[in-house]
Enzyme design. Structure first.
Site, PDB file in Angstrom:
ATOM      1  N   GLY A  10      45.980  46.399  45.976  1.00 48.14           N
ATOM      2  CA  GLY A  10      46.494  44.561  45.860  1.00 48.14           C
ATOM      3  C   GLY A  10      47.312  44.774  44.464  1.00 48.14           C
ATOM      4  O   GLY A  10      47.960  45.886  44.155  1.00 48.14           O
ATOM      5  N   ILE A  12      47.953  43.324  41.357  1.00 50.17           N
ATOM      6  CA  ILE A  12      47.012  43.592  39.788  1.00 50.17           C
ATOM      7  C   ILE A  12      46.806  44.550  39.951  1.00 50.17           C
ATOM      8  O   ILE A  12      46.882  45.938  38.902  1.00 50.17           O
ATOM      9  CB  ILE A  12      46.441  42.292  39.123  1.00 50.17           C
ATOM     10  CG1 ILE A  12      47.064  41.286  39.314  1.00 50.17           C
ATOM     11  CG2 ILE A  12      46.030  42.160  38.232  1.00 50.17           C
ATOM     12  CD1 ILE A  12      46.308  39.603  39.117  1.00 50.17           C
ATOM     13  N   ASN A  32      40.629  47.779  50.740  1.00 50.45           N
ATOM     14  CA  ASN A  32      40.153  47.529  52.417  1.00 50.45           C
ATOM     15  C   ASN A  32      41.625  47.129  52.907  1.00 50.45           C
ATOM     16  O   ASN A  32      40.897  47.088  54.154  1.00 50.45           O
ATOM     17  CB  ASN A  32      39.318  46.526  52.796  1.00 50.45           C
ATOM     18  CG  ASN A  32      39.416  45.031  52.281  1.00 50.45           C
ATOM     19  OD1 ASN A  32      40.166  44.759  52.283  1.00 50.45           O
ATOM     20  ND2 ASN A  32      38.387  44.351  52.543  1.00 50.45           N
ATOM     21  N   GLY A  36      45.791  43.502  49.763  1.00 55.62           N
ATOM     22  CA  GLY A  36      46.103  44.751  49.545  1.00 55.62           C
ATOM     23  C   GLY A  36      46.787  45.460  50.859  1.00 55.62           C
ATOM     24  O   GLY A  36      47.513  45.689  51.650  1.00 55.62           O
ATOM     25  N   THR A  95      32.894  38.073  50.241  1.00 56.08           N
ATOM     26  CA  THR A  95      33.751  38.920  49.188  1.00 56.08           C
ATOM     27  C   THR A  95      33.859  38.695  48.075  1.00 56.08           C
ATOM     28  O   THR A  95      33.216  39.770  47.040  1.00 56.08           O
ATOM     29  CB  THR A  95      35.362  39.216  49.065  1.00 56.08           C
ATOM     30  OG1 THR A  95      35.668  38.888  51.725  1.00 56.08           O
ATOM     31  CG2 THR A  95      36.035  40.389  48.919  1.00 56.08           C
ATOM     32  N   TYR A 149      35.295  27.973  46.025  1.00 60.04           N
ATOM     33  CA  TYR A 149      35.840  28.983  45.215  1.00 60.04           C
ATOM     34  C   TYR A 149      36.053  29.533  44.448  1.00 60.04           C
ATOM     35  O   TYR A 149      35.261  30.414  43.230  1.00 60.04           O
ATOM     36  CB  TYR A 149      37.435  29.231  45.881  1.00 60.04           C
ATOM     37  CG  TYR A 149      38.412  30.609  45.282  1.00 60.04           C
ATOM     38  CD1 TYR A 149      37.748  32.294  45.557  1.00 60.04           C
ATOM     39  CD2 TYR A 149      39.249  30.457  44.107  1.00 60.04           C
ATOM     40  CE1 TYR A 149      39.020  33.015  44.750  1.00 60.04           C
ATOM     41  CE2 TYR A 149      39.676  31.142  43.008  1.00 60.04           C
ATOM     42  CZ  TYR A 149      39.716  32.284  44.159  1.00 60.04           C
ATOM     43  OH  TYR A 149      40.416  33.902  42.705  1.00 60.04           O
ATOM     44  N   LYS A 153      34.003  32.238  41.903  1.00 63.82           N
ATOM     45  CA  LYS A 153      33.946  33.342  40.859  1.00 63.82           C
ATOM     46  C   LYS A 153      33.125  32.888  39.617  1.00 63.82           C
ATOM     47  O   LYS A 153      32.970  34.003  38.715  1.00 63.82           O
ATOM     48  CB  LYS A 153      35.396  33.049  40.586  1.00 63.82           C
ATOM     49  CG  LYS A 153      35.889  33.519  41.759  1.00 63.82           C
ATOM     50  CD  LYS A 153      36.634  35.172  42.372  1.00 63.82           C
ATOM     51  CE  LYS A 153      36.488  36.102  41.071  1.00 63.82           C
ATOM     52  NZ  LYS A 153      37.053  37.322  41.197  1.00 63.82           N
TER      53      LYS A 153
END
Ligand code: UDP
Length: 328
Positions: A10, A12, A32, A36, A95, A149, A153
């Site tokens: 990805g 970062i 995956n 990315g 995810t 979301y 996190k």
């Protein structure tokens, strides 16, 4: 040191993998390729200390195999970008929550040190002039994808912290604020690559809402340097750190700046949030970090100013859009 970077292809993650290789470490990335891209890491492929595993963090066997071999785990694989989260909320949740659970179970099993990247979305609608790590989260309904979301996190952070507190798993949590730089795409909503591309193509610059909302933009290499220093520091364990830039800009000013720097003929158009994202969408009006904690512990001090950052992104897009790049 043997290092595993989830999400290493990805934006970062690829900069982090590169920086760790430059420091002489052995780096394996697990990605995956959902967001990315192989081209983010193509320049690293010849390095004998660099290894690519294409796979999912939901695959427990794969995660176990590579966590066992690593000394340090940087867990960056996650759903990113407001547009992606709104479009694909269930997958984003899976995810973030199930993926992180898999990682933490594995680092616990093999007692490995792990750093997890969280996000300033944690603070939700808190518009404080400088958000401190312990500040309150102000969220809307969990049925709105942006807040679910944010909650996902937060669950990741809770997992990291609880594994540290109850099971002595060495964990570090980093909250990134609007990180920008080369290799970031505008596909998932990120404002700077989107505006730069629109300006260079002479298309309308699409400012959402009034454009008076503001953000602070951090150069990706400054973020990566902070991440590595925190991973290296023993006193960072069990703590959470904001990493961001404190220079604030409104989205209207950002659009004007990009038009000037690209010498573009583009016009600014304002699009209601309902049209840009989904009905009932809520934005954050402001998001400014207080980074005292990271500065005091590891000397975190972002170096790149917004204009220089924008010029870097503009140069990258100009190269990609040049006729020579299209032919090759
Ligand atoms: N934004 C915008 N036009 C775009 C993309 C984003 O005006 O084409 C706005 C967005 O509504 C937000 C800000 O720019 O207020 C930053 O958006 P981004 O998705 O980059 O980051 P985040 O919202 O997560 O801070």
């Amino acid at each position: 040191m043997k290092v595993l970077v989830t999400g290493g292809a990805g934006f970062i993650g690829s900069h982090l993998a590169e920086a760790m290789l430059d420091k002489g470490h052995d780096v394996t990335i697990l990605d995956n390729l959902s967001t990315g891209r192989l081209k983010n890491i193509a320049h690293l492929e010849k390095n004998p200390n660099f290894h690519i595993v294409i796979g999912d963090i939901l695959n427990e066997f794969l995660v176990d195999k590579f966590v066992e071999r690593a000394d340090w785990v940087f867990h960056l694989a996650a759903a990113v970008g407001v547009q992606l989260i709104v479009k694909d909320p269930l997958r984003s949740l899976m995810t973030n929550i199930r993926g992180s659970e898999t990682i933490f179970e594995s680092v616990y099993r093999y007692h490995k040190k792990v750093l997890i990247t969280s996000t300033s979305e944690i603070y939700g609608k808190n518009i404080s002039a400088a958000l401190k790590e312990d500040d309150d989260r102000i969220l809307g309904s969990p049925l709105k994808s942006r807040w679910s979301y944010s909650t996902s996190k937060a669950v990741d952070e809770i997992l990291a912290y609880t594994y540290w507190r109850e099971k002595n798993v060495p964990t570090v949590i980093v909250r990134l604020f609007n990180t920008v730089g080369p290799r970031q795409t505008g596909h998932y909503g990120m404002v700077i690559p989107r505006f730069v591309e629109q300006a260079l193509k002479g298309e309308d610059i699409t400012v959402y809402g009034t454009g008076e909302q503001s953000r602070c933009f951090l150069y990706v290499k400054d973020a990566v340097s902070g991440i590595i220093k925190l991973m290296e520091h023993p006193d960072a364990l069990g703590k959470v750190f904001n990493l961001g830039n404190q220079a604030e800009v409104t989205i209207n000013d950002l659009a004007r700046k990009i038009i000037t720097l690209t010498n573009s003929s583009s016009k600014i158009v304002h699009i209601p949030y309902d049209e840009a994202y989904e009905e009932g969408f809520e934005d954050m009006q402001r998001r400014v970090p207080d980074t005292t904690r990271a500065r005091q512990l590891v000397g975190f001090n972002p170096t790149i100013k917004l204009d220089d950052l924008l010029n870097m992104v503009i140069a990258e897009f100009q190269t990609q859009m040049s006729p020579a790049a299209k032919i090759s």
